[in-house]
Design an enzyme around this catalytic site. Structure first.
Site, PDB file in Angstrom:
ATOM      1  N   LYS A  10       0.820  -1.220   0.000  1.00  7.62           N
ATOM      2  CA  LYS A  10       0.000   0.000   0.000  1.00  7.62           C
ATOM      3  C   LYS A  10       0.857   1.274   0.000  1.00  7.62           C
ATOM      4  CE  LYS A  10      -3.854  -2.263   2.392  1.00  7.62           C
ATOM      5  NZ  LYS A  10      -4.907  -2.099   3.427  1.00  7.62           N
ATOM      6  N   PHE A  58     -15.431   3.438   7.462  1.00  4.57           N
ATOM      7  CA  PHE A  58     -14.083   3.819   7.041  1.00  4.57           C
ATOM      8  C   PHE A  58     -13.895   3.780   5.526  1.00  4.57           C
ATOM      9  CE2 PHE A  58     -13.964  -0.725   8.262  1.00  4.57           C
ATOM     10  CZ  PHE A  58     -13.509  -1.311   7.078  1.00  4.57           C
ATOM     11  N   ARG A  86      -1.598 -14.464   4.449  1.00  2.00           N
ATOM     12  CA  ARG A  86      -2.290 -13.832   5.586  1.00  2.00           C
ATOM     13  C   ARG A  86      -1.484 -14.005   6.869  1.00  2.00           C
ATOM     14  NH1 ARG A  86      -6.867 -11.487   4.459  1.00  2.00           N
ATOM     15  NH2 ARG A  86      -7.731 -11.615   6.568  1.00  2.00           N
ATOM     16  N   THR A  92      -5.028  -7.440  10.848  1.00  2.00           N
ATOM     17  CA  THR A  92      -5.350  -6.175  10.156  1.00  2.00           C
ATOM     18  C   THR A  92      -4.814  -4.970  10.936  1.00  2.00           C
ATOM     19  OG1 THR A  92      -7.366  -7.204   9.335  1.00  2.00           O
ATOM     20  CG2 THR A  92      -7.258  -4.814   9.181  1.00  2.00           C
ATOM     21  N   ARG A 103       2.868  -6.507   8.873  1.00  2.00           N
ATOM     22  CA  ARG A 103       2.143  -5.362   9.448  1.00  2.00           C
ATOM     23  C   ARG A 103       2.770  -4.905  10.761  1.00  2.00           C
ATOM     24  NH1 ARG A 103      -3.688  -7.695   7.599  1.00  2.00           N
ATOM     25  NH2 ARG A 103      -4.018  -6.350   5.782  1.00  2.00           N
ATOM     26  N   ASN A 113      -2.070   0.070   7.025  1.00  4.84           N
ATOM     27  CA  ASN A 113      -1.539  -1.210   7.510  1.00  4.84           C
ATOM     28  C   ASN A 113      -0.631  -1.922   6.495  1.00  4.84           C
ATOM     29  OD1 ASN A 113      -3.540  -1.984   5.773  1.00  4.84           O
ATOM     30  ND2 ASN A 113      -4.609  -3.327   7.198  1.00  4.84           N
ATOM     31  N   HIS A 116      -2.118  -5.556   1.715  1.00  6.59           N
ATOM     32  CA  HIS A 116      -3.401  -6.258   1.582  1.00  6.59           C
ATOM     33  C   HIS A 116      -3.125  -7.656   1.061  1.00  6.59           C
ATOM     34  CE1 HIS A 116      -7.518  -7.190   0.394  1.00  6.59           C
ATOM     35  NE2 HIS A 116      -6.984  -7.679  -0.714  1.00  6.59           N
ATOM     36  N   GLU A 127     -10.067 -10.472  -7.160  1.00  7.33           N
ATOM     37  CA  GLU A 127      -9.023  -9.452  -7.023  1.00  7.33           C
ATOM     38  C   GLU A 127      -7.941  -9.591  -8.103  1.00  7.33           C
ATOM     39  OE1 GLU A 127      -9.537  -8.638  -2.226  1.00  7.33           O
ATOM     40  OE2 GLU A 127      -7.721  -9.640  -2.932  1.00  7.33           O
TER      41      GLU A 127
HETATM   42  P1  CMP Z   1      -7.240  -4.687   3.936  1.00  6.92           P
HETATM   43  O1  CMP Z   1      -6.715  -6.015   4.319  1.00  6.92           O
HETATM   44  O2  CMP Z   1      -6.712  -4.053   2.699  1.00  6.92           O
HETATM   45  O3  CMP Z   1      -8.833  -4.782   3.818  1.00  6.92           O
HETATM   46  C1  CMP Z   1      -9.691  -3.697   4.086  1.00  6.92           C
HETATM   47  C2  CMP Z   1      -8.959  -2.522   4.653  1.00  6.92           C
HETATM   48  O4  CMP Z   1      -9.783  -1.596   5.325  1.00  6.92           O
HETATM   49  C3  CMP Z   1      -7.980  -2.977   5.717  1.00  6.92           C
HETATM   50  O5  CMP Z   1      -6.920  -3.681   5.155  1.00  6.92           O
HETATM   51  C4  CMP Z   1      -7.632  -1.666   6.370  1.00  6.92           C
HETATM   52  O6  CMP Z   1      -6.709  -0.906   5.611  1.00  6.92           O
HETATM   53  C5  CMP Z   1      -8.986  -0.979   6.326  1.00  6.92           C
HETATM   54  N1  CMP Z   1      -9.711  -1.111   7.601  1.00  6.92           N
HETATM   55  C6  CMP Z   1     -10.209  -2.226   8.140  1.00  6.92           C
HETATM   56  N2  CMP Z   1     -10.829  -1.972   9.308  1.00  6.92           N
HETATM   57  C7  CMP Z   1     -10.707  -0.648   9.498  1.00  6.92           C
HETATM   58  C8  CMP Z   1     -11.138   0.247  10.512  1.00  6.92           C
HETATM   59  N3  CMP Z   1     -11.821  -0.178  11.574  1.00  6.92           N
HETATM   60  N4  CMP Z   1     -10.839   1.548  10.368  1.00  6.92           N
HETATM   61  C9  CMP Z   1     -10.157   1.985   9.282  1.00  6.92           C
HETATM   62  N5  CMP Z   1      -9.725   1.187   8.276  1.00  6.92           N
HETATM   63  C10 CMP Z   1      -9.995  -0.107   8.393  1.00  6.92           C
END
Ligand code: CMP
Length: 139
Positions: A10, A58, A86, A92, A103, A113, A116, A127
Protein backbone atom coordinates in the site's frame (compact mmCIF):
# COMPACT_ATOMS: atom_id res chain seq x y z
CA UNK A 1 -1.94 -27.19 -3.16
CA UNK A 2 -0.41 -24.50 -5.37
CA UNK A 3 -2.69 -21.47 -5.64
CA UNK A 4 -2.59 -17.76 -6.37
CA UNK A 5 -3.39 -14.76 -4.22
CA UNK A 6 -3.43 -11.01 -4.76
CA UNK A 7 -1.16 -8.82 -2.62
CA UNK A 8 -0.93 -5.03 -2.48
CA UNK A 9 1.99 -3.09 -1.02
CA UNK A 10 0.00 0.00 0.00
CA UNK A 11 0.97 3.69 -0.38
CA UNK A 12 2.20 3.96 3.24
CA UNK A 13 4.70 1.09 2.76
CA UNK A 14 5.84 2.41 -0.64
CA UNK A 15 6.48 5.86 0.95
CA UNK A 16 8.57 4.18 3.66
CA UNK A 17 10.78 2.44 1.06
CA UNK A 18 9.62 -0.97 2.24
CA UNK A 19 8.89 -2.50 -1.20
CA UNK A 20 12.14 -4.49 -1.25
CA UNK A 21 11.78 -5.82 2.29
CA UNK A 22 8.19 -6.91 1.70
CA UNK A 23 8.92 -8.68 -1.61
CA UNK A 24 11.92 -10.41 0.04
CA UNK A 25 9.55 -11.74 2.72
CA UNK A 26 7.22 -13.18 0.06
CA UNK A 27 10.11 -14.85 -1.73
CA UNK A 28 11.63 -16.28 1.48
CA UNK A 29 8.23 -17.81 2.26
CA UNK A 30 8.16 -19.45 -1.21
CA UNK A 31 5.42 -17.11 -2.43
CA UNK A 32 6.61 -16.50 -5.95
CA UNK A 33 5.62 -13.25 -7.70
CA UNK A 34 4.08 -14.21 -11.06
CA UNK A 35 2.78 -10.71 -11.93
CA UNK A 36 3.73 -7.24 -10.64
CA UNK A 37 2.31 -3.81 -11.40
CA UNK A 38 3.17 -0.45 -9.84
CA UNK A 39 0.34 2.06 -10.10
CA UNK A 40 -1.49 4.88 -8.35
CA UNK A 41 -5.15 3.94 -7.83
CA UNK A 42 -7.81 6.42 -8.84
CA UNK A 43 -10.62 6.90 -6.31
CA UNK A 44 -12.92 4.78 -8.49
CA UNK A 45 -10.33 1.98 -8.80
CA UNK A 46 -10.09 1.87 -4.99
CA UNK A 47 -13.89 2.00 -4.60
CA UNK A 48 -14.38 -0.89 -7.03
CA UNK A 49 -11.67 -2.98 -5.39
CA UNK A 50 -13.07 -2.47 -1.87
CA UNK A 51 -16.76 -2.57 -2.92
CA UNK A 52 -17.49 -5.23 -0.24
CA UNK A 53 -16.66 -2.59 2.39
CA UNK A 54 -18.94 0.10 0.86
CA UNK A 55 -21.24 0.28 3.89
CA UNK A 56 -18.38 0.56 6.42
CA UNK A 57 -17.74 3.92 8.12
CA UNK A 58 -14.08 3.82 7.04
CA UNK A 59 -14.82 3.25 3.32
CA UNK A 60 -14.23 6.81 2.01
CA UNK A 61 -11.14 7.29 4.13
CA UNK A 62 -9.76 3.90 3.03
CA UNK A 63 -10.28 4.75 -0.65
CA UNK A 64 -8.65 8.19 -0.21
CA UNK A 65 -5.65 6.56 1.46
CA UNK A 66 -5.37 3.91 -1.26
CA UNK A 67 -5.35 6.58 -3.96
CA UNK A 68 -2.93 8.90 -2.10
CA UNK A 69 0.23 7.54 -3.76
CA UNK A 70 1.58 4.61 -5.75
CA UNK A 71 0.98 0.98 -4.70
CA UNK A 72 2.61 -2.24 -5.88
CA UNK A 73 0.09 -4.92 -6.87
CA UNK A 74 1.31 -8.52 -7.11
CA UNK A 75 0.00 -11.98 -7.85
CA UNK A 76 1.80 -14.49 -5.60
CA UNK A 77 1.83 -18.20 -6.29
CA UNK A 78 2.72 -21.08 -3.98
CA UNK A 79 1.42 -23.84 -1.74
CA UNK A 80 -1.52 -22.51 0.30
CA UNK A 81 -0.64 -19.02 -0.93
CA UNK A 82 -3.79 -17.34 0.44
CA UNK A 83 -3.39 -18.58 4.01
CA UNK A 84 0.39 -18.30 3.96
CA UNK A 85 0.25 -14.65 2.87
CA UNK A 86 -2.29 -13.83 5.59
CA UNK A 87 0.05 -15.36 8.16
CA UNK A 88 2.99 -13.36 6.78
CA UNK A 89 0.93 -10.13 6.92
CA UNK A 90 -0.37 -10.54 10.47
CA UNK A 91 -3.59 -9.08 11.93
CA UNK A 92 -5.35 -6.18 10.16
CA UNK A 93 -4.49 -3.92 13.11
CA UNK A 94 -0.67 -3.72 13.30
CA UNK A 95 -0.95 -3.27 17.09
CA UNK A 96 -2.41 -6.80 17.25
CA UNK A 97 -0.11 -8.36 14.66
CA UNK A 98 2.37 -11.06 15.76
CA UNK A 99 6.06 -10.16 15.97
CA UNK A 100 7.83 -10.96 12.70
CA UNK A 101 4.84 -10.12 10.50
CA UNK A 102 4.79 -7.49 7.75
CA UNK A 103 2.14 -5.36 9.45
CA UNK A 104 4.03 -5.44 12.77
CA UNK A 105 7.17 -4.25 10.94
CA UNK A 106 5.66 -1.69 8.57
CA UNK A 107 2.04 -0.90 9.54
CA UNK A 108 1.05 2.26 11.43
CA UNK A 109 -2.58 1.65 12.41
CA UNK A 110 -5.68 -0.33 11.35
CA UNK A 111 -6.08 1.81 8.22
CA UNK A 112 -2.45 2.45 7.23
CA UNK A 113 -1.54 -1.21 7.51
CA UNK A 114 1.13 -1.58 4.78
CA UNK A 115 -0.27 -4.54 2.84
CA UNK A 116 -3.40 -6.26 1.58
CA UNK A 117 -3.90 -9.95 0.85
CA UNK A 118 -6.89 -11.87 -0.52
CA UNK A 119 -8.86 -13.62 2.24
CA UNK A 120 -10.42 -16.56 0.33
CA UNK A 121 -10.21 -18.35 -3.05
CA UNK A 122 -13.32 -16.46 -4.27
CA UNK A 123 -11.85 -13.10 -3.27
CA UNK A 124 -8.49 -14.00 -4.84
CA UNK A 125 -10.23 -14.80 -8.12
CA UNK A 126 -12.06 -11.45 -8.15
CA UNK A 127 -9.02 -9.45 -7.02
CA UNK A 128 -6.57 -11.03 -9.50
CA UNK A 129 -8.98 -10.47 -12.39
CA UNK A 130 -9.56 -6.86 -11.20
CA UNK A 131 -5.91 -5.89 -11.73
CA UNK A 132 -4.73 -8.55 -14.18
CA UNK A 133 -7.70 -9.29 -16.47
CA UNK A 134 -5.35 -10.78 -19.05
CA UNK A 135 -3.98 -13.35 -16.62
CA UNK A 136 -4.64 -17.02 -17.05
CA UNK A 137 -6.18 -18.02 -13.73
CA UNK A 138 -5.38 -21.68 -14.25
CA UNK A 139 -1.94 -22.39 -12.82
P1 CMP B 1 -7.24 -4.69 3.94
O1 CMP B 1 -6.72 -6.02 4.32
O2 CMP B 1 -6.71 -4.05 2.70
O3 CMP B 1 -8.83 -4.78 3.82
C1 CMP B 1 -9.69 -3.70 4.09
C2 CMP B 1 -8.96 -2.52 4.65
O4 CMP B 1 -9.78 -1.60 5.32
C3 CMP B 1 -7.98 -2.98 5.72
O5 CMP B 1 -6.92 -3.68 5.15
C4 CMP B 1 -7.63 -1.67 6.37
O6 CMP B 1 -6.71 -0.91 5.61
C5 CMP B 1 -8.99 -0.98 6.33
N1 CMP B 1 -9.71 -1.11 7.60
C6 CMP B 1 -10.21 -2.23 8.14
N2 CMP B 1 -10.83 -1.97 9.31
C7 CMP B 1 -10.71 -0.65 9.50
C8 CMP B 1 -11.14 0.25 10.51
N3 CMP B 1 -11.82 -0.18 11.57
N4 CMP B 1 -10.84 1.55 10.37
C9 CMP B 1 -10.16 1.99 9.28
N5 CMP B 1 -9.73 1.19 8.28
C10 CMP B 1 -10.00 -0.11 8.39
Amino acid sequence: MSERTLAIIKPDAVKKHAIGDIIARYEKASLKPVAIRMMQFSMSTAEGFYAVHKARPFFQSLCSFMSSGPSVVLVLQGDNAIKKNRELMGATDPAKAEPGTIRKAHGTNIEFNAVHGSDSPETAKFEIAYFFPEMDLAE
